[in-house]
Scaffold this motif. Sequence first.
Motif, PDB file in Angstrom:
ATOM      1  N   GLY A  54       0.823  -1.199   0.000  1.00 38.90           N
ATOM      2  CA  GLY A  54       0.000   0.000   0.000  1.00 38.90           C
ATOM      3  C   GLY A  54       0.858   1.251   0.000  1.00 38.90           C
ATOM      4  N   ASP A  55       0.431   2.248   0.774  1.00 40.85           N
ATOM      5  CA  ASP A  55       1.155   3.515   0.847  1.00 40.85           C
ATOM      6  C   ASP A  55       2.115   3.570   2.033  1.00 40.85           C
ATOM      7  OD1 ASP A  55      -0.144   4.411  -1.378  1.00 40.85           O
ATOM      8  OD2 ASP A  55      -1.717   5.461  -0.282  1.00 40.85           O
ATOM      9  N   ARG A  56       2.462   2.426   2.570  1.00 39.50           N
ATOM     10  CA  ARG A  56       3.332   2.399   3.744  1.00 39.50           C
ATOM     11  C   ARG A  56       4.794   2.610   3.361  1.00 39.50           C
ATOM     12  NH1 ARG A  56       2.102  -2.920   6.999  1.00 39.50           N
ATOM     13  NH2 ARG A  56       2.737  -3.789   5.000  1.00 39.50           N
ATOM     14  N   ARG A  57       5.581   2.987   4.345  1.00 37.07           N
ATOM     15  CA  ARG A  57       7.001   3.242   4.111  1.00 37.07           C
ATOM     16  C   ARG A  57       7.724   1.997   3.605  1.00 37.07           C
ATOM     17  NH1 ARG A  57      10.212   6.618   8.481  1.00 37.07           N
ATOM     18  NH2 ARG A  57       8.895   8.197   7.518  1.00 37.07           N
ATOM     19  N   GLN A  58       7.241   0.819   3.974  1.00 38.71           N
ATOM     20  CA  GLN A  58       7.881  -0.410   3.519  1.00 38.71           C
ATOM     21  C   GLN A  58       7.945  -0.467   1.999  1.00 38.71           C
ATOM     22  OE1 GLN A  58       9.460  -2.677   5.277  1.00 38.71           O
ATOM     23  NE2 GLN A  58       9.984  -3.835   3.424  1.00 38.71           N
ATOM     24  N   ARG A  59       6.936   0.105   1.346  1.00 36.73           N
ATOM     25  CA  ARG A  59       6.977   0.118  -0.117  1.00 36.73           C
ATOM     26  C   ARG A  59       8.157   0.947  -0.617  1.00 36.73           C
ATOM     27  NH1 ARG A  59       3.521   3.036  -4.675  1.00 36.73           N
ATOM     28  NH2 ARG A  59       4.219   1.777  -6.434  1.00 36.73           N
ATOM     29  N   GLY A  60       8.398   2.078   0.036  1.00 41.00           N
ATOM     30  CA  GLY A  60       9.540   2.895  -0.352  1.00 41.00           C
ATOM     31  C   GLY A  60      10.846   2.136  -0.239  1.00 41.00           C
ATOM     32  N   PRO A  93       3.394   8.446   3.132  1.00 39.40           N
ATOM     33  CA  PRO A  93       2.993   7.443   2.147  1.00 39.40           C
ATOM     34  C   PRO A  93       3.784   7.543   0.860  1.00 39.40           C
ATOM     35  CG  PRO A  93       1.436   9.254   2.128  1.00 39.40           C
ATOM     36  CD  PRO A  93       2.425   9.542   3.247  1.00 39.40           C
ATOM     37  N   VAL A  94       3.843   6.415   0.161  1.00 34.40           N
ATOM     38  CA  VAL A  94       4.325   6.383  -1.214  1.00 34.40           C
ATOM     39  C   VAL A  94       3.120   6.027  -2.055  1.00 34.40           C
ATOM     40  CG1 VAL A  94       5.913   5.324  -2.844  1.00 34.40           C
ATOM     41  CG2 VAL A  94       6.595   5.615  -0.462  1.00 34.40           C
ATOM     42  N   SER A  95       2.532   7.000  -2.724  1.00 32.15           N
ATOM     43  CA  SER A  95       1.241   6.806  -3.370  1.00 32.15           C
ATOM     44  C   SER A  95       1.354   5.912  -4.589  1.00 32.15           C
ATOM     45  CB  SER A  95       0.656   8.159  -3.791  1.00 32.15           C
ATOM     46  OG  SER A  95       0.442   8.950  -2.657  1.00 32.15           O
ATOM     47  N   ALA A  96       0.262   5.209  -4.870  1.00 35.66           N
ATOM     48  CA  ALA A  96       0.188   4.403  -6.082  1.00 35.66           C
ATOM     49  C   ALA A  96      -0.010   5.318  -7.272  1.00 35.66           C
ATOM     50  CB  ALA A  96      -0.981   3.427  -5.986  1.00 35.66           C
ATOM     51  N   PRO A  97       0.840   5.226  -8.292  1.00 34.35           N
ATOM     52  CA  PRO A  97       0.701   6.087  -9.458  1.00 34.35           C
ATOM     53  C   PRO A  97      -0.397   5.597 -10.370  1.00 34.35           C
ATOM     54  CG  PRO A  97       2.489   4.578  -9.791  1.00 34.35           C
ATOM     55  CD  PRO A  97       1.958   4.314  -8.400  1.00 34.35           C
ATOM     56  N   ASP A  98      -0.840   6.471 -11.266  1.00 35.90           N
ATOM     57  CA  ASP A  98      -1.766   6.035 -12.299  1.00 35.90           C
ATOM     58  C   ASP A  98      -1.052   5.047 -13.200  1.00 35.90           C
ATOM     59  OD1 ASP A  98      -3.712   7.676 -11.347  1.00 35.90           O
ATOM     60  OD2 ASP A  98      -3.207   9.343 -12.682  1.00 35.90           O
ATOM     61  N   ALA A  99      -1.781   4.024 -13.644  1.00 41.93           N
ATOM     62  CA  ALA A  99      -1.164   3.000 -14.476  1.00 41.93           C
ATOM     63  C   ALA A  99      -0.876   3.513 -15.876  1.00 41.93           C
ATOM     64  CB  ALA A  99      -2.075   1.771 -14.553  1.00 41.93           C
ATOM     65  N   VAL A 100      -1.775   4.298 -16.434  1.00 32.28           N
ATOM     66  CA  VAL A 100      -1.647   4.692 -17.830  1.00 32.28           C
ATOM     67  C   VAL A 100      -0.473   5.630 -18.011  1.00 32.28           C
ATOM     68  CG1 VAL A 100      -2.758   5.856 -19.743  1.00 32.28           C
ATOM     69  CG2 VAL A 100      -4.083   4.401 -18.237  1.00 32.28           C
ATOM     70  N   GLY A 101       0.387   5.268 -18.943  1.00 31.36           N
ATOM     71  CA  GLY A 101       1.524   6.112 -19.265  1.00 31.36           C
ATOM     72  C   GLY A 101       2.720   5.880 -18.380  1.00 31.36           C
ATOM     73  N   ALA A 102       2.537   5.252 -17.205  1.00 34.53           N
ATOM     74  CA  ALA A 102       3.670   5.013 -16.328  1.00 34.53           C
ATOM     75  C   ALA A 102       4.535   3.937 -16.924  1.00 34.53           C
ATOM     76  CB  ALA A 102       3.190   4.598 -14.940  1.00 34.53           C
ATOM     77  N   GLY A 103       5.745   4.282 -17.212  1.00 36.08           N
ATOM     78  CA  GLY A 103       6.648   3.314 -17.798  1.00 36.08           C
ATOM     79  C   GLY A 103       6.424   3.111 -19.271  1.00 36.08           C
ATOM     80  N   ALA A 138      -3.336  -0.597   4.978  1.00 38.35           N
ATOM     81  CA  ALA A 138      -3.550   0.833   5.198  1.00 38.35           C
ATOM     82  C   ALA A 138      -2.263   1.483   5.676  1.00 38.35           C
ATOM     83  CB  ALA A 138      -4.659   1.047   6.219  1.00 38.35           C
ATOM     84  N   GLU A 139      -2.164   2.773   5.444  1.00 36.11           N
ATOM     85  CA  GLU A 139      -1.014   3.548   5.911  1.00 36.11           C
ATOM     86  C   GLU A 139      -0.974   3.565   7.434  1.00 36.11           C
ATOM     87  OE1 GLU A 139       2.215   5.708   6.464  1.00 36.11           O
ATOM     88  OE2 GLU A 139       1.571   4.884   4.569  1.00 36.11           O
ATOM     89  N   LEU A 140       0.229   3.437   7.981  1.00 37.15           N
ATOM     90  CA  LEU A 140       0.400   3.516   9.421  1.00 37.15           C
ATOM     91  C   LEU A 140       0.524   4.973   9.855  1.00 37.15           C
ATOM     92  CD1 LEU A 140       2.955   0.619   9.925  1.00 37.15           C
ATOM     93  CD2 LEU A 140       0.470   0.541  10.145  1.00 37.15           C
TER      94      LEU A 140
END
Length: 199
Positions: free
Chosen positions: A78-84, A188-198, A181-183
């Motif tokens: 999710g948007d947790r620091r672990q993702r970063g 947070p590290v937000s989820a980007p939009d899929a379209v166009g990413a990469g 959920a975010e702690l």
Amino acid sequence: MSWKLLSVLLQYPDDALLEAMAELELTAAQLPPAQRTPVDGFLAYLRATPPAVLRQAYVEAFDFDRRSAMHLTWHTHGDRRQRGIELVRLKRHYAEAGLPLADGELPDYLPVILEFTELRPGEGIELLVGLRPSLELVRAALHRRQSPYAGLLDAVCVVLPKPTARQLEQARRLALEGPPAELVGLEPVSAPDAVGAGA
């Protein structure tokens, strides 16, 4: 097998991709049968479908349902620091392999992981196995939508070791509950939009 081919086909169907159809078909002809069948089906879909319809279908496949988002660590962290932390780890792998990231491109984007796997198959497959719950979540979501892109996820997964019961259970739980959920107190590290990413 061509992980690079799967990476390209999972990206936004812009003019450059569609103009490369002949080359893509030649590459697909070299795939093992278990991968070639779904990839050939997808290439036939690209050939038969108007570009505007292809692009709308891509948006519907990867932007309308977060369960099919191709930023794989978002599903499990999710948007947790672990993702970063995971994103930094992936960037380190790519830097060591000489794989640059485009501006704004996140390293957990499935096409990027597949491109890395083309360069370093052993390490890339290990990453994909570790992300298997997210892969199965995306794969199931695409099949539910009857998306043509489901076959490409099949082509990715068919050459990986079979998922464990624990991985499948985690995928089912993610489908029901969504990402953690975010702690409180963590950025947070937000989820980007899929379209166009990469893409």
